[in-house]
Design a protein around this motif. Sequence first.
Motif, mmCIF file in Angstrom:
data_model
loop_
_atom_site.group_PDB
_atom_site.id
_atom_site.type_symbol
_atom_site.label_atom_id
_atom_site.label_comp_id
_atom_site.label_asym_id
_atom_site.label_seq_id
_atom_site.Cartn_x
_atom_site.Cartn_y
_atom_site.Cartn_z
ATOM 1 N N THR A 1 0.901 -1.095 -0.143
ATOM 2 C CA THR A 1 -0.074 -0.115 -0.107
ATOM 3 C C THR A 1 0.795 1.151 0.050
ATOM 4 N N SER A 2 1.743 1.335 1.036
ATOM 5 C CA SER A 2 2.728 2.432 1.010
ATOM 6 C C SER A 2 3.320 2.564 -0.437
ATOM 7 N N ALA A 3 4.090 1.722 -0.839
ATOM 8 C CA ALA A 3 4.524 1.835 -2.288
ATOM 9 C C ALA A 3 3.537 2.149 -3.432
ATOM 10 N N ALA A 4 2.643 1.733 -3.304
ATOM 11 C CA ALA A 4 1.617 2.324 -4.346
ATOM 12 C C ALA A 4 1.331 3.775 -4.122
ATOM 13 N N LEU A 5 0.889 4.148 -2.937
ATOM 14 C CA LEU A 5 0.671 5.564 -2.687
ATOM 15 C C LEU A 5 1.950 6.350 -3.056
ATOM 16 N N LEU A 6 3.201 5.989 -2.941
ATOM 17 C CA LEU A 6 4.410 6.811 -3.227
ATOM 18 C C LEU A 6 4.323 6.924 -4.785
ATOM 19 N N ARG A 7 4.130 5.701 -5.500
ATOM 20 C CA ARG A 7 4.165 5.909 -6.973
ATOM 21 C C ARG A 7 3.271 6.741 -7.575
ATOM 22 N N HIS A 8 2.191 6.949 -6.815
ATOM 23 C CA HIS A 8 1.307 7.936 -7.267
ATOM 24 C C HIS A 8 1.101 9.293 -6.829
ATOM 25 N N GLY A 9 2.375 9.528 -6.156
ATOM 26 C CA GLY A 9 2.699 10.903 -5.654
ATOM 27 C C GLY A 9 1.937 11.254 -4.453
ATOM 28 N N LEU A 10 1.286 10.377 -3.778
ATOM 29 C CA LEU A 10 0.491 10.919 -2.642
ATOM 30 C C LEU A 10 1.193 11.079 -1.240
ATOM 31 N N PRO A 11 0.736 12.055 -0.425
ATOM 32 C CA PRO A 11 1.558 12.027 0.779
ATOM 33 C C PRO A 11 1.194 10.848 1.794
ATOM 34 N N THR A 12 2.298 10.303 2.350
ATOM 35 C CA THR A 12 2.006 9.261 3.363
ATOM 36 C C THR A 12 3.578 9.260 3.944
ATOM 37 N N PRO A 13 3.407 8.700 5.322
ATOM 38 C CA PRO A 13 4.548 8.981 6.194
ATOM 39 C C PRO A 13 5.884 8.141 5.824
ATOM 40 N N ARG A 14 7.012 8.650 5.999
ATOM 41 C CA ARG A 14 8.282 8.002 5.845
ATOM 42 C C ARG A 14 8.077 6.327 5.984
ATOM 43 N N THR A 15 8.678 5.700 5.407
ATOM 44 C CA THR A 15 8.489 4.198 5.597
ATOM 45 C C THR A 15 9.718 3.360 5.224
ATOM 46 N N ALA A 16 9.930 2.480 5.870
ATOM 47 C CA ALA A 16 10.921 1.338 5.493
ATOM 48 C C ALA A 16 10.623 -0.163 5.719
ATOM 49 N N LEU A 17 11.261 -0.857 4.689
ATOM 50 C CA LEU A 17 11.170 -2.160 4.996
ATOM 51 C C LEU A 17 12.498 -3.055 5.383
ATOM 52 N N ALA A 18 12.385 -3.576 6.248
ATOM 53 C CA ALA A 18 13.615 -4.469 6.472
ATOM 54 C C ALA A 18 13.524 -6.111 6.592
ATOM 55 N N MET A 19 14.687 -6.652 6.031
ATOM 56 C CA MET A 19 14.267 -8.139 5.631
ATOM 57 C C MET A 19 14.392 -9.073 6.681
ATOM 58 N N THR A 20 15.010 -8.642 7.994
ATOM 59 C CA THR A 20 15.155 -9.300 9.220
ATOM 60 C C THR A 20 14.933 -8.310 10.368
ATOM 61 N N PRO A 21 14.602 -8.823 11.610
ATOM 62 C CA PRO A 21 14.316 -8.110 12.615
ATOM 63 C C PRO A 21 16.012 -7.152 13.219
ATOM 64 N N GLU A 22 17.098 -8.070 12.932
ATOM 65 C CA GLU A 22 18.200 -7.241 13.077
ATOM 66 C C GLU A 22 18.354 -6.027 12.152
ATOM 67 N N ALA A 23 17.916 -5.993 10.935
ATOM 68 C CA ALA A 23 17.842 -4.910 9.991
ATOM 69 C C ALA A 23 17.171 -3.812 10.432
ATOM 70 N N GLY A 24 16.074 -4.235 10.991
ATOM 71 C CA GLY A 24 14.866 -3.328 11.481
ATOM 72 C C GLY A 24 15.560 -2.175 12.255
ATOM 73 N N LEU A 25 16.413 -2.379 13.271
ATOM 74 C CA LEU A 25 17.129 -1.267 13.879
ATOM 75 C C LEU A 25 17.656 -0.109 12.822
ATOM 76 N N LYS A 26 18.379 -0.640 11.867
ATOM 77 C CA LYS A 26 18.988 0.155 10.844
ATOM 78 C C LYS A 26 17.802 1.052 9.966
#
Length: 286
Positions: free
Chosen positions: A95-120
Amino acid sequence: MDTSPPDLVVLASRVRYEEKRIMAALDRRGSRFTHLDSRSLSVTAATDRYAGRVVLNREVGHYRAWYAAEALEAAGARVVNTAAATHLSGDKWLTSAALLRHGLPTPRTALAMTPEAGLKALAEVGYPAVIKPLVGSWGRLVTRVTDEAMAGAVLEHVAALPSPQSHIVYVQELVPKADRDIRVAVVGGRALGATWRRGEDWRTNVARGAVSEPCHLGPELARLAVAAAAAVGADIAGVDLIEDGDGRLTVLEVNDRVEFRGFESAHGDIDVAGAIADLLITKAEA
């Protein structure tokens, strides 16, 4: 006597307030329909068993709703919302990716592939932030974290979850806001109205005790809600937005199998169920 199967199908394993209202609206319009319990649904591949049928997908569970829509479409049905829309809107990252592709305002978002990468990911998004499950509703398992120590403790629990999908970490900035957010009901490309959702908990879900109150549907709010629903391809949607401290609107989520009991109670004169019934009838007649 017409013995042919009805053109309209309401797919639902639980018949709640919303499903009862939609069925009653179809009855009032004289439209023949059938209720199909998704728990009893099986579809054989490469058949056209549902050709020409319009199916309203009201299944509660995301995965069953998604795969039911995929199977029914493969069997010739037109499903509302489509399988693609259910897939997109049911996954927060998609959903976030679709909103950004269409230029809509949405909060800064990130996706981490592991919990360890979640801190980064959290360090890049910034604190305070929110850790959310990719799939879920009603604010369950959504956690607010204010610093790295708290985030580390939460992610340690995430790492212990049994599902591999649970180990993919979706994080989002926590946008400063008042004790409320906005829900806009969108049906057939039209914003029907908006409600404030207020609650004592920072998660302002009606399912968590928040109260719905009428909200003025200004042109910018309507435009954003309709654009957000279109971004995920949803004909029927509940779009959640918030205002930041400066009054700027940003889109949080798009809910494809929207609950509208609180919305209708707040307004009284907006018939969401009737609008959905009219949309289904139009599609069946097309």
